[in-house]
Write a protein that holds these residues in place. Structure first.
Motif, mmCIF file in Angstrom:
data_model
loop_
_atom_site.group_PDB
_atom_site.id
_atom_site.type_symbol
_atom_site.label_atom_id
_atom_site.label_comp_id
_atom_site.label_asym_id
_atom_site.label_seq_id
_atom_site.Cartn_x
_atom_site.Cartn_y
_atom_site.Cartn_z
ATOM 1 N N TRP A 56 0.930 -1.170 -0.018
ATOM 2 C CA TRP A 56 0.062 0.002 0.083
ATOM 3 C C TRP A 56 0.825 1.190 -0.087
ATOM 4 O O TRP A 56 1.994 1.553 0.555
ATOM 5 C CB TRP A 56 -1.096 -0.072 1.337
ATOM 6 N N ASN A 60 -3.024 4.861 -0.203
ATOM 7 C CA ASN A 60 -4.155 3.771 0.048
ATOM 8 C C ASN A 60 -4.103 3.765 1.882
ATOM 9 O O ASN A 60 -5.500 3.476 2.023
ATOM 10 C CB ASN A 60 -3.281 2.406 -0.286
ATOM 11 N N VAL A 61 -3.228 4.067 2.508
ATOM 12 C CA VAL A 61 -3.656 3.889 4.142
ATOM 13 C C VAL A 61 -4.570 5.178 4.503
ATOM 14 O O VAL A 61 -5.211 4.811 5.235
ATOM 15 C CB VAL A 61 -2.215 4.092 4.959
ATOM 16 N N HIS A 64 -7.880 4.281 3.435
ATOM 17 C CA HIS A 64 -8.391 3.280 4.418
ATOM 18 C C HIS A 64 -8.908 4.029 5.656
ATOM 19 O O HIS A 64 -9.943 3.622 6.043
ATOM 20 C CB HIS A 64 -6.969 2.364 4.815
ATOM 21 N N SER A 67 -12.120 5.382 4.949
ATOM 22 C CA SER A 67 -13.287 4.564 4.890
ATOM 23 C C SER A 67 -13.772 4.115 6.363
ATOM 24 O O SER A 67 -14.992 3.992 6.587
ATOM 25 C CB SER A 67 -12.617 3.324 4.250
ATOM 26 N N ASP A 96 -11.759 -8.429 6.254
ATOM 27 C CA ASP A 96 -11.116 -8.384 5.002
ATOM 28 C C ASP A 96 -11.901 -8.257 3.799
ATOM 29 O O ASP A 96 -11.263 -7.571 2.858
ATOM 30 C CB ASP A 96 -10.356 -9.856 4.745
ATOM 31 N N ASN A 99 -12.448 -4.455 3.531
ATOM 32 C CA ASN A 99 -11.349 -3.702 3.476
ATOM 33 C C ASN A 99 -11.083 -3.836 1.863
ATOM 34 O O ASN A 99 -10.821 -2.668 1.425
ATOM 35 C CB ASN A 99 -10.198 -4.098 4.349
ATOM 36 N N ALA A 100 -11.023 -4.922 1.304
ATOM 37 C CA ALA A 100 -10.855 -4.943 -0.098
ATOM 38 C C ALA A 100 -11.728 -4.346 -0.974
ATOM 39 O O ALA A 100 -11.372 -3.829 -1.918
ATOM 40 C CB ALA A 100 -10.753 -6.648 -0.398
ATOM 41 N N GLN A 102 -13.436 -1.662 -0.055
ATOM 42 C CA GLN A 102 -12.894 -0.385 -0.112
ATOM 43 C C GLN A 102 -11.677 0.129 -0.668
ATOM 44 O O GLN A 102 -11.767 1.393 -1.306
ATOM 45 C CB GLN A 102 -12.870 -0.025 1.513
ATOM 46 N N TYR A 103 -10.725 -0.443 -0.676
ATOM 47 C CA TYR A 103 -9.445 -0.579 -1.372
ATOM 48 C C TYR A 103 -9.818 -0.039 -2.872
ATOM 49 O O TYR A 103 -9.379 0.686 -3.372
ATOM 50 C CB TYR A 103 -8.478 -1.581 -0.983
ATOM 51 N N ARG A 106 -11.844 2.882 -3.875
ATOM 52 C CA ARG A 106 -10.800 4.285 -3.762
ATOM 53 C C ARG A 106 -9.542 4.213 -4.452
ATOM 54 O O ARG A 106 -8.761 5.147 -4.574
ATOM 55 C CB ARG A 106 -10.580 4.441 -2.211
ATOM 56 N N GLN A 107 -9.139 3.244 -5.217
ATOM 57 C CA GLN A 107 -8.006 3.010 -5.865
ATOM 58 C C GLN A 107 -7.704 4.114 -6.902
ATOM 59 O O GLN A 107 -6.701 4.818 -6.996
ATOM 60 C CB GLN A 107 -7.901 1.474 -6.453
#
Length: 140
Positions: A56, A60-61, A64, A67, A96, A99-100, A102-103, A106-107
């Motif tokens: 990340w 990304n952090v 996160h 989110s 998990d 989080n995936a 949301q990742y 927001r990428q």
């Protein structure tokens, strides 16, 4: 399945009893100040380099964190309704998977939007926490 989004309110700094409202806010502020000190002076390019947490980037952090702040803003009113009604039905998460999701969502979000969102959601979350009695927060 793990529970989310947070359980910061169980014990105070001395390891006894529930945290006070002031302790909750102080703990959040200490974490925020540490984060701001860590990113101070970094360029936009630095925010986009992998390695901040595994693969990340710092962006990304930050996304996160944003989110989870948004999710907490959604959860706190539910908590208040449950407390008033005298029930406790915590939300269940596949963290998990959440989080995936949301990742992925927001990428492509621009860096400035991520940073702005982090500030905005933090301010909204702090305002909501300050309006809620500490004993309500401590019940979760």
């Amino acid at each position: 399945m793990r529970r989310g989004p947070w359980r910061c309110c169980q014990w105070n700094a001395e390891g006894r009893g529930q945290m006070t409202h002031e302790e909750i806010l102080a703990q959040e502020d200490a974490g925020w100040q540490a984060l701001m000190a860590a990113v101070e002076g970094l360029s936009d390019a630095d925010w986009l380099l992998p390695g901040a947490a595994g693969e990340w980037t710092l962006k990304n952090v930050a996304a996160h964190l944003c989110s989870w702040q948004e999710e907490t803003l959604n959860v706190l009113p539910d908590m208040a309704r449950q407390i008033i009604a005298g029930v406790k039905e915590p939300r269940r998460y596949d963290i998990d998977a959440w989080n995936a999701e949301q990742y992925a969502q927001r990428q492509e979000q621009p860096l400035e939007e991520v940073r702005s969102g982090l500030l905005t959601t933090r301010a909204a979350l702090l305002a909501m926490i300050q309006r809620m009695p500490a004993e309500w927060l401590a019940r979760y």
